[in-house]
Design an enzyme around this catalytic site. Structure first.
Site, PDB file in Angstrom:
ATOM      1  N   PRO A  60       0.781  -1.240   0.000  1.00  0.00           N
ATOM      2  CA  PRO A  60       0.000   0.000   0.000  1.00  0.00           C
ATOM      3  C   PRO A  60       0.813   1.291   0.000  1.00  0.00           C
ATOM      4  O   PRO A  60       0.242   2.370  -0.157  1.00  0.00           O
ATOM      5  CB  PRO A  60      -0.823  -0.111   1.288  1.00  0.00           C
ATOM      6  CG  PRO A  60       0.018  -0.939   2.206  1.00  0.00           C
ATOM      7  CD  PRO A  60       0.712  -1.937   1.300  1.00  0.00           C
TER       8      PRO A  60
ATOM      9  N   GLY B 196       4.679   3.588  -0.943  1.00  0.00           N
ATOM     10  CA  GLY B 196       5.822   3.645  -1.844  1.00  0.00           C
ATOM     11  C   GLY B 196       6.957   2.805  -1.302  1.00  0.00           C
ATOM     12  O   GLY B 196       7.623   2.065  -2.026  1.00  0.00           O
TER      13      GLY B 196
ATOM     14  N   HIS C 119      14.522   7.980   0.246  1.00  0.00           N
ATOM     15  CA  HIS C 119      13.655   8.315   1.380  1.00  0.00           C
ATOM     16  C   HIS C 119      13.712   7.230   2.452  1.00  0.00           C
ATOM     17  O   HIS C 119      13.946   7.522   3.637  1.00  0.00           O
ATOM     18  CB  HIS C 119      12.222   8.496   0.883  1.00  0.00           C
ATOM     19  CG  HIS C 119      11.245   8.877   1.947  1.00  0.00           C
ATOM     20  ND1 HIS C 119      10.927  10.182   2.244  1.00  0.00           N
ATOM     21  CD2 HIS C 119      10.500   8.118   2.794  1.00  0.00           C
ATOM     22  CE1 HIS C 119      10.044  10.217   3.221  1.00  0.00           C
ATOM     23  NE2 HIS C 119       9.769   8.964   3.577  1.00  0.00           N
ATOM     24  N   GLU C 120      13.501   5.977   2.040  1.00  0.00           N
ATOM     25  CA  GLU C 120      13.488   4.893   3.037  1.00  0.00           C
ATOM     26  C   GLU C 120      14.861   4.698   3.669  1.00  0.00           C
ATOM     27  O   GLU C 120      14.966   4.375   4.861  1.00  0.00           O
ATOM     28  CB  GLU C 120      12.994   3.597   2.397  1.00  0.00           C
ATOM     29  CG  GLU C 120      11.656   3.690   1.682  1.00  0.00           C
ATOM     30  CD  GLU C 120      10.562   4.376   2.481  1.00  0.00           C
ATOM     31  OE1 GLU C 120      10.594   4.318   3.728  1.00  0.00           O
ATOM     32  OE2 GLU C 120       9.674   4.989   1.855  1.00  0.00           O
TER      33      GLU C 120
ATOM     34  N   HIS D 283      15.385   7.197   6.396  1.00  0.00           N
ATOM     35  CA  HIS D 283      14.695   6.810   7.627  1.00  0.00           C
ATOM     36  C   HIS D 283      15.607   6.011   8.567  1.00  0.00           C
ATOM     37  O   HIS D 283      15.305   5.899   9.763  1.00  0.00           O
ATOM     38  CB  HIS D 283      13.468   5.960   7.302  1.00  0.00           C
ATOM     39  CG  HIS D 283      12.197   6.738   7.167  1.00  0.00           C
ATOM     40  ND1 HIS D 283      11.723   7.573   8.158  1.00  0.00           N
ATOM     41  CD2 HIS D 283      11.279   6.785   6.162  1.00  0.00           C
ATOM     42  CE1 HIS D 283      10.569   8.094   7.780  1.00  0.00           C
ATOM     43  NE2 HIS D 283      10.273   7.645   6.568  1.00  0.00           N
TER      44      HIS D 283
ATOM     45  N   GLU E  21       8.946  11.939   9.227  1.00  0.00           N
ATOM     46  CA  GLU E  21       8.749  12.128   7.788  1.00  0.00           C
ATOM     47  C   GLU E  21       9.335  13.433   7.251  1.00  0.00           C
ATOM     48  O   GLU E  21       9.908  13.455   6.163  1.00  0.00           O
ATOM     49  CB  GLU E  21       7.263  12.035   7.452  1.00  0.00           C
ATOM     50  CG  GLU E  21       6.637  10.685   7.779  1.00  0.00           C
ATOM     51  CD  GLU E  21       7.280   9.515   7.031  1.00  0.00           C
ATOM     52  OE1 GLU E  21       8.062   9.742   6.092  1.00  0.00           O
ATOM     53  OE2 GLU E  21       6.982   8.367   7.396  1.00  0.00           O
TER      54      GLU E  21
ATOM     55  N   TYR F  41       5.268  15.518   5.764  1.00  0.00           N
ATOM     56  CA  TYR F  41       6.395  15.353   4.854  1.00  0.00           C
ATOM     57  C   TYR F  41       6.882  16.706   4.327  1.00  0.00           C
ATOM     58  O   TYR F  41       8.069  17.039   4.414  1.00  0.00           O
ATOM     59  CB  TYR F  41       5.988  14.484   3.667  1.00  0.00           C
ATOM     60  CG  TYR F  41       5.634  13.062   3.996  1.00  0.00           C
ATOM     61  CD1 TYR F  41       6.473  12.014   3.626  1.00  0.00           C
ATOM     62  CD2 TYR F  41       4.445  12.737   4.644  1.00  0.00           C
ATOM     63  CE1 TYR F  41       6.142  10.684   3.890  1.00  0.00           C
ATOM     64  CE2 TYR F  41       4.114  11.418   4.928  1.00  0.00           C
ATOM     65  CZ  TYR F  41       4.969  10.407   4.544  1.00  0.00           C
ATOM     66  OH  TYR F  41       4.629   9.098   4.829  1.00  0.00           O
TER      67      TYR F  41
ATOM     68  N   ARG G 293      -0.761   0.698  -4.392  1.00  0.00           N
ATOM     69  CA  ARG G 293      -0.128   1.789  -3.641  1.00  0.00           C
ATOM     70  C   ARG G 293      -1.128   2.921  -3.425  1.00  0.00           C
ATOM     71  O   ARG G 293      -1.677   3.482  -4.368  1.00  0.00           O
ATOM     72  CB  ARG G 293       1.089   2.301  -4.404  1.00  0.00           C
ATOM     73  CG  ARG G 293       1.864   3.382  -3.677  1.00  0.00           C
ATOM     74  CD  ARG G 293       3.052   3.823  -4.500  1.00  0.00           C
ATOM     75  NE  ARG G 293       3.764   4.900  -3.852  1.00  0.00           N
ATOM     76  CZ  ARG G 293       4.781   5.572  -4.405  1.00  0.00           C
ATOM     77  NH1 ARG G 293       5.203   5.229  -5.620  1.00  0.00           N
ATOM     78  NH2 ARG G 293       5.364   6.562  -3.749  1.00  0.00           N
ATOM     79  N   MET G 294      -1.371   3.276  -2.168  1.00  0.00           N
ATOM     80  CA  MET G 294      -2.427   4.218  -1.844  1.00  0.00           C
ATOM     81  C   MET G 294      -2.213   5.582  -2.494  1.00  0.00           C
ATOM     82  O   MET G 294      -3.168   6.242  -2.903  1.00  0.00           O
ATOM     83  CB  MET G 294      -2.568   4.350  -0.335  1.00  0.00           C
ATOM     84  CG  MET G 294      -3.096   3.097   0.330  1.00  0.00           C
ATOM     85  SD  MET G 294      -3.627   3.354   2.033  1.00  0.00           S
ATOM     86  CE  MET G 294      -2.073   3.805   2.816  1.00  0.00           C
TER      87      MET G 294
END
Length: 618
Positions: free
Chosen positions: A288, A290, A317-318, A321, A340, A398, A571-572
């Protein structure tokens, strides 16, 4: 000053069998109270979770035990855990003696409190089975995978879904080390967000295989993640690699070939990567999000595999984190911007280091567009960074959060800001944080009593007030400026064929499409679709943007593309806007939305189902 509380280990029985880090502190200031957990960690807290679970692909449940190590006040007689539809068979101490427990009234979102009478026990064993509709778990039949021959399972814990398959204190402020043995059917491979002790598995009963994992660092429990499927692996560098289904491996490895460069760039910015390996799992389309920043193993959507690396900013991005979110974590979800917003800023710096200043400026400029969109669409109260436990409106956490940090950088200068951030991550490593704590740290270690700088930064206005302060920095992109010129020509009547889209990245397409007036003549829509191939685009980002325009104009020829998109993408970010667009065109759009959702629902993760049903009102 933050009030910290960390209990000492009270018994040898509570010491894990491996060298886990000592318990992380918890925050006890009023703003650090997590209203989304039933736990009271000041009285008794979980410090380590050891799972021994079997994945049942027939019943769609995880069955086995969770052994919890507990730190507790001397006179504490009970511990409160979070439970969401778990079927508890029994709870014992580590000697097998039965312990009394009770499950309290349930809330649809939070689940229920699981209160265990621990007495003097500081290690307890919970025998249980998850529910077939556990909100963290998605069980995919073979036909919804790339290979079409074997089933698949994956978890998504953020923000409070892991309580549906792990009985623990499911709060980001209660960090825990963990270990696991996961038993799966033969022919399937299990991976988790931890050190993989048995990458090839070991034989178990009934022809199954067991996989063992260990996370010695304390992490927020939403970062415990599992996937089981027909998985292959390819190295991307000395400490990086990619897992995915065999049919996806070549494309994924090619798209993600810069991952090792990203890790090196991140370390050069803000200090060492502390998690060992950094691998990526490219999941089936129903994932759901990215990406999900699970330690050692980022979970990623296949929608980023577009053949031109224009969407690998998701990986940046990940990876970021690993510092902002995993290393230093929001203590509650009211401060999710600390995860975020920091990460979007850091991600942009990684993109700049690997791909250049203009690529980073393009992404920052689009982030500004998204921020302006959300500011216009939201009630002012929803635009505060510190606020609702489930975060601010839209992508405010974000984009407003990253703009805040970018503004600080522009005000104090990059060298000074970078030195501060590196020290901040080091100072608070493996600890929870609040907005108040961050601002206090900023004042102590960066502002240092400089009244003029304090006034210039407007810290409290950024953190606690709605809207956008007047010192906000907007980074602009020359690449996107050229796209704006093309769009203006198109708006004035230029033929679609006169727009040279050769080599456009995803970001350039989004700037063009999202900037177009929503109202378009039918013949113009036909021209756009025929010239640009929008309905047939294999790029889900581009198609999502186009479909919103088509829906706004009741463009009937796009209905097959709408159905194809919504039944093949989970993916939402790329499906919820399409459902919202359909809902906005109520009499025309809602019948289409409901018909397609009924068909697509089995392929969506429970998190996505809940989001779409909220949009559609079902």
């Amino acid at each position: 000053m933050r009030a910290l509380l960390s209990f000492s280990v009270l018994s040898l029985a509570a010491v894990p069998v491996f060298a886990a880090d000592p318990p992380s502190p918890i925050l006890t200031t009023p703003e650090a109270k997590d209203v989304l957990t039933y736990a009271d960690p000041k009285v008794a807290r979980v410090t380590h979770v050891d799972l021994d679970l079997t994945a049942d692909f027939t019943k769609h449940v995880m069955t086995g035990t969770a052994t919890l190590d507990i730190d507790a006040q001397k006179n504490a007689k009970q511990i409160v855990l979070d439970d969401k539809k778990l079927d508890i068979a029994s709870i014992t101490d580590d000697a097998g003696n039965a312990l009394q427990y009770a499950v309290g009234p349930a809330d649809d979102y939070k689940g229920a409190p699981l209160t265990v009478q621990i007495g003097d026990a500081r290690r307890i064993v919970i025998h249980y089975t998850s529910s077939p509709d556990a909100s963290a778990l998605q069980w995919l039949p073979p036909e919804l995978t790339a290979g079409k021959t074997r089933p698949y399972l994956f978890s998504q814990g953020e923000s409070i879904n892991n309580r549906s398959w792990i009985p623990t204190q499911d709060s980001p402020g209660i960090r825990q080390s963990w270990s696991a043995k996961i038993t799966v059917p033969a022919g399937l491979t299990a991976v988790m967000s931890a050190e993989r002790l048995t990458p090839d598995g070991e034989p178990a009963a009934d022809g199954q295989h067991s996989y063992r994992f260990r996370m010695d660092h304390n992490v927020p429990p939403y970062l415990i993640a599992l996937a089981v499927g027909d998985l292959a692996f390819r190295s991307l560098g000395p400490r990086t690699g990619v897992y995915t289904e065999p049919a996806m491996l070549d494309k994924a490895a090619k798209e993600l070939s810069d991952t090792e460069k990203m890790v090196t760039a991140a370390e050069q910015l803000y200090g060492p990567y502390r998690w060992g390996r950094y691998d990526i799992l490219v999941l089936p389309p129903s994932f759901p999000f990215g990406g999900m920043e699970n330690p050692t193993l980022t979970f990623a959507t296949p929608t980023i595999i577009t053949g031109d690396k224009s969407n690998v900013d998701v990986i940046a991005h990940e990876l970021a984190h690993s510092w902002s979110g995993n290393l230093v974590t929001n203590a509650t979800w009211s401060d999710s911007w600390l995860n975020e917003g920091f990460t979007v800023y850091f991600e942009n710096r990684i993109d700049e280091a690997v791909y250049g200043r203009e690529r980073a400026a393009t992404l920052a400029d689009l982030s500004w567009d998204d921020l302006q969109r959300d500011l216009k669409a939201s009630d002012p109260a929803g635009t505060r960074l510190h606020g609702d436990p489930e975060g601010a409106y839209g992508e405010m956490d974000y984009n407003k959060g990253s703009t805040f940090l970018r503004t600080i950088e522009a005000t104090v200068g990059r060298p000074r800001w970078d030195a501060y951030l590196a020290s901040y991550f080091d100072r608070h490593a493996f600890q929870p944080q609040t907005t108040a704590g961050f601002l206090a740290d900023l004042r102590k270690n960066l502002i240092k009593g400089d009244a003029a700088l304090e006034a210039k930064l407007q810290l409290d206005k950024w953190a606690y007030q709605p809207g956008l302060p007047d010192n906000a920095v907007h980074v602009t992109s020359s690449t996107l400026a050229k796209i704006d010129e093309d769009r203006k020509r198109f708006d004035l009547g230029a033929a679609a064929s006169s727009i040279d889209t050769t080599g456009w990245s995803t970001q350039e397409w989004l700037r063009f499409l999202n900037g177009l007036p929503r109202s378009q003549a039918p013949e113009r829509l036909v021209e756009m679709d025929k010239t640009f191939g929008l309905s047939a685009s294999p790029n889900a980002y581009i198609r999502c943007a186009w479909l919103q325009i088509a829906i706004a104009n009741h463009f009937e020829p796009a209905i097959p593309a709408i159905e194809d998109h919504l039944t093949h993408v989970g993916r939402m970010l790329l499906i919820v806007p399409v459902y919202k667009a359909l809902k906005d065109q109520s009499e025309w759009g809602m019948p289409i939305a409901r018909r397609i959702y009924a068909k697509a629902k089995p392929g969506y993760h429970p998190v996505a189902q809940a989001a779409i049903e909220k949009v559609l009102g079902s």
